[in-house]
Scaffold this motif. Sequence first.
Motif, PDB file in Angstrom:
ATOM      1  N   SER A  73      -2.115   3.735  -5.474  1.00 45.21           N
ATOM      2  CA  SER A  73      -1.067   4.327  -4.652  1.00 45.21           C
ATOM      3  C   SER A  73      -1.521   4.593  -3.219  1.00 45.21           C
ATOM      4  CB  SER A  73      -0.554   5.616  -5.283  1.00 45.21           C
ATOM      5  OG  SER A  73      -1.599   6.546  -5.398  1.00 45.21           O
ATOM      6  N   PHE A  74      -2.827   4.532  -2.941  1.00 43.59           N
ATOM      7  CA  PHE A  74      -3.324   4.738  -1.589  1.00 43.59           C
ATOM      8  C   PHE A  74      -3.324   3.462  -0.754  1.00 43.59           C
ATOM      9  CE2 PHE A  74      -5.321   8.453  -3.679  1.00 43.59           C
ATOM     10  CZ  PHE A  74      -4.704   9.416  -2.910  1.00 43.59           C
ATOM     11  N   VAL A  75      -2.888   2.371  -1.310  1.00 43.11           N
ATOM     12  CA  VAL A  75      -2.767   1.126  -0.549  1.00 43.11           C
ATOM     13  C   VAL A  75      -1.464   1.171   0.236  1.00 43.11           C
ATOM     14  CG1 VAL A  75      -2.505  -1.376  -0.715  1.00 43.11           C
ATOM     15  CG2 VAL A  75      -4.154  -0.201  -2.158  1.00 43.11           C
ATOM     16  N   THR A  76      -1.566   0.960   1.538  1.00 43.71           N
ATOM     17  CA  THR A  76      -0.397   1.013   2.408  1.00 43.71           C
ATOM     18  C   THR A  76       0.261  -0.351   2.546  1.00 43.71           C
ATOM     19  OG1 THR A  76      -1.430   2.775   3.658  1.00 43.71           O
ATOM     20  CG2 THR A  76       0.398   1.670   4.705  1.00 43.71           C
ATOM     21  N   ALA A  77      -0.559  -1.401   2.690  1.00 44.35           N
ATOM     22  CA  ALA A  77      -0.001  -2.730   2.924  1.00 44.35           C
ATOM     23  C   ALA A  77      -0.944  -3.802   2.399  1.00 44.35           C
ATOM     24  CB  ALA A  77       0.242  -2.944   4.411  1.00 44.35           C
ATOM     25  N   VAL A  78      -0.371  -4.919   2.019  1.00 45.15           N
ATOM     26  CA  VAL A  78      -1.139  -6.112   1.695  1.00 45.15           C
ATOM     27  C   VAL A  78      -1.108  -6.983   2.943  1.00 45.15           C
ATOM     28  CG1 VAL A  78      -1.279  -8.154   0.237  1.00 45.15           C
ATOM     29  CG2 VAL A  78      -0.585  -5.975  -0.756  1.00 45.15           C
ATOM     30  N   LEU A  79      -2.286  -7.298   3.456  1.00 43.80           N
ATOM     31  CA  LEU A  79      -2.405  -8.032   4.713  1.00 43.80           C
ATOM     32  C   LEU A  79      -2.394  -9.537   4.461  1.00 43.80           C
ATOM     33  CD1 LEU A  79      -5.234  -5.826   6.235  1.00 43.80           C
ATOM     34  CD2 LEU A  79      -2.785  -5.674   6.690  1.00 43.80           C
ATOM     35  N   GLU A 113      10.167  -0.194  -2.662  1.00 42.85           N
ATOM     36  CA  GLU A 113       9.341  -1.211  -2.013  1.00 42.85           C
ATOM     37  C   GLU A 113       7.857  -0.943  -2.256  1.00 42.85           C
ATOM     38  OE1 GLU A 113      10.500  -1.067   2.063  1.00 42.85           O
ATOM     39  OE2 GLU A 113      12.362  -2.165   1.720  1.00 42.85           O
ATOM     40  N   HIS A 114       7.438   0.323  -2.204  1.00 41.73           N
ATOM     41  CA  HIS A 114       6.034   0.655  -2.432  1.00 41.73           C
ATOM     42  C   HIS A 114       5.640   0.388  -3.876  1.00 41.73           C
ATOM     43  CE1 HIS A 114       2.437   3.317  -2.713  1.00 41.73           C
ATOM     44  NE2 HIS A 114       2.205   2.742  -1.543  1.00 41.73           N
ATOM     45  N   PRO A 141      17.551   6.017   1.954  1.00 41.22           N
ATOM     46  CA  PRO A 141      16.409   5.346   2.584  1.00 41.22           C
ATOM     47  C   PRO A 141      15.071   5.679   1.911  1.00 41.22           C
ATOM     48  CG  PRO A 141      17.810   6.318   4.253  1.00 41.22           C
ATOM     49  CD  PRO A 141      18.312   6.795   2.934  1.00 41.22           C
ATOM     50  N   GLN A 142      14.904   6.930   1.463  1.00 43.58           N
ATOM     51  CA  GLN A 142      13.654   7.303   0.803  1.00 43.58           C
ATOM     52  C   GLN A 142      13.516   6.578  -0.537  1.00 43.58           C
ATOM     53  OE1 GLN A 142      11.217   9.086   2.097  1.00 43.58           O
ATOM     54  NE2 GLN A 142       9.972   8.786   0.275  1.00 43.58           N
ATOM     55  N   ALA A 143      14.596   6.455  -1.277  1.00 46.43           N
ATOM     56  CA  ALA A 143      14.563   5.728  -2.553  1.00 46.43           C
ATOM     57  C   ALA A 143      14.227   4.259  -2.321  1.00 46.43           C
ATOM     58  CB  ALA A 143      15.896   5.872  -3.274  1.00 46.43           C
ATOM     59  N   ASN A 192       6.960  -1.918  -5.832  1.00 45.52           N
ATOM     60  CA  ASN A 192       6.835  -3.373  -5.955  1.00 45.52           C
ATOM     61  C   ASN A 192       5.527  -3.861  -5.344  1.00 45.52           C
ATOM     62  OD1 ASN A 192       9.282  -3.586  -7.269  1.00 45.52           O
ATOM     63  ND2 ASN A 192      10.428  -4.015  -5.400  1.00 45.52           N
ATOM     64  N   LEU A 193       5.105  -3.243  -4.237  1.00 46.40           N
ATOM     65  CA  LEU A 193       3.830  -3.596  -3.610  1.00 46.40           C
ATOM     66  C   LEU A 193       2.675  -3.298  -4.557  1.00 46.40           C
ATOM     67  CD1 LEU A 193       2.199  -4.369  -0.994  1.00 46.40           C
ATOM     68  CD2 LEU A 193       2.163  -1.917  -0.538  1.00 46.40           C
ATOM     69  N   MET A 194       2.701  -2.149  -5.215  1.00 48.81           N
ATOM     70  CA  MET A 194       1.628  -1.769  -6.134  1.00 48.81           C
ATOM     71  C   MET A 194       1.529  -2.733  -7.309  1.00 48.81           C
ATOM     72  SD  MET A 194       0.250   0.841  -4.807  1.00 48.81           S
ATOM     73  CE  MET A 194       0.722   0.137  -3.252  1.00 48.81           C
ATOM     74  N   GLU A 195       2.670  -3.198  -7.786  1.00 46.72           N
ATOM     75  CA  GLU A 195       2.671  -4.119  -8.923  1.00 46.72           C
ATOM     76  C   GLU A 195       2.206  -5.517  -8.530  1.00 46.72           C
ATOM     77  OE1 GLU A 195       6.658  -3.914 -10.399  1.00 46.72           O
ATOM     78  OE2 GLU A 195       6.384  -1.922 -11.250  1.00 46.72           O
ATOM     79  N   SER A 196       2.339  -5.881  -7.264  1.00 48.48           N
ATOM     80  CA  SER A 196       2.007  -7.236  -6.839  1.00 48.48           C
ATOM     81  C   SER A 196       0.564  -7.405  -6.374  1.00 48.48           C
ATOM     82  CB  SER A 196       2.947  -7.667  -5.703  1.00 48.48           C
ATOM     83  OG  SER A 196       2.658  -6.919  -4.529  1.00 48.48           O
ATOM     84  N   ILE A 197      -0.211  -6.327  -6.308  1.00 52.13           N
ATOM     85  CA  ILE A 197      -1.603  -6.430  -5.853  1.00 52.13           C
ATOM     86  C   ILE A 197      -2.420  -7.176  -6.899  1.00 52.13           C
ATOM     87  CG2 ILE A 197      -3.699  -5.128  -5.334  1.00 52.13           C
ATOM     88  CD1 ILE A 197      -1.946  -2.968  -4.159  1.00 52.13           C
ATOM     89  N   ALA A 198      -3.176  -8.175  -6.433  1.00 50.61           N
ATOM     90  CA  ALA A 198      -3.989  -8.986  -7.326  1.00 50.61           C
ATOM     91  C   ALA A 198      -5.379  -9.170  -6.718  1.00 50.61           C
ATOM     92  CB  ALA A 198      -3.342 -10.346  -7.547  1.00 50.61           C
ATOM     93  N   LYS A 199      -6.284  -9.677  -7.508  1.00 55.88           N
ATOM     94  CA  LYS A 199      -7.654  -9.928  -7.054  1.00 55.88           C
ATOM     95  C   LYS A 199      -7.624 -10.932  -5.900  1.00 55.88           C
ATOM     96  CE  LYS A 199     -12.129 -11.451  -8.698  1.00 55.88           C
ATOM     97  NZ  LYS A 199     -12.916 -11.928  -9.835  1.00 55.88           N
ATOM     98  N   GLY A 200      -8.376 -10.631  -4.857  1.00 58.89           N
ATOM     99  CA  GLY A 200      -8.451 -11.517  -3.701  1.00 58.89           C
ATOM    100  C   GLY A 200      -7.525 -11.131  -2.560  1.00 58.89           C
TER     101      GLY A 200
END
Length: 110
Positions: free
Chosen positions: A96-102, A47-48, A40-42, A50-58
């Motif tokens: 890495s301090f971003v928890t979620a994309v809203l 998932e985190h 589960p930790q892996a 993948n979230l970091m790679e998907s963050i974009a402007k806006g």
Amino acid sequence: MSLFISQAHAAAEGPADSGMSFLFMMVVFAAIFYFMIYRPQAKRNKEHKNLMESIAKGDEVLTQGGLIGRVVKVNAENDYLQIELNENNVIAIKKSFVTAVLPKGTLKSI
């Protein structure tokens, strides 16, 4: 007296398969560790990432500190983001301090 000696002799022999039961028990503990802790930790780490790679402007993001803002600039070289909290405040944080994309429009609804 010979009755006590034969009992002690019989008790000294012990079970012959104690090594196999220990090995089986270690395999069971390793399986429990893998399925209850490591796997589960892996999955959360993947998932985190993948979230970091998907963050974009806006994108509107939530940080670990509880700040909500819109991403103004993504610096791919050193993994920092500039987040606009409102028109006057822009902060820089590590990705890495971003928890979620809203979802879009979250800032307007608050």
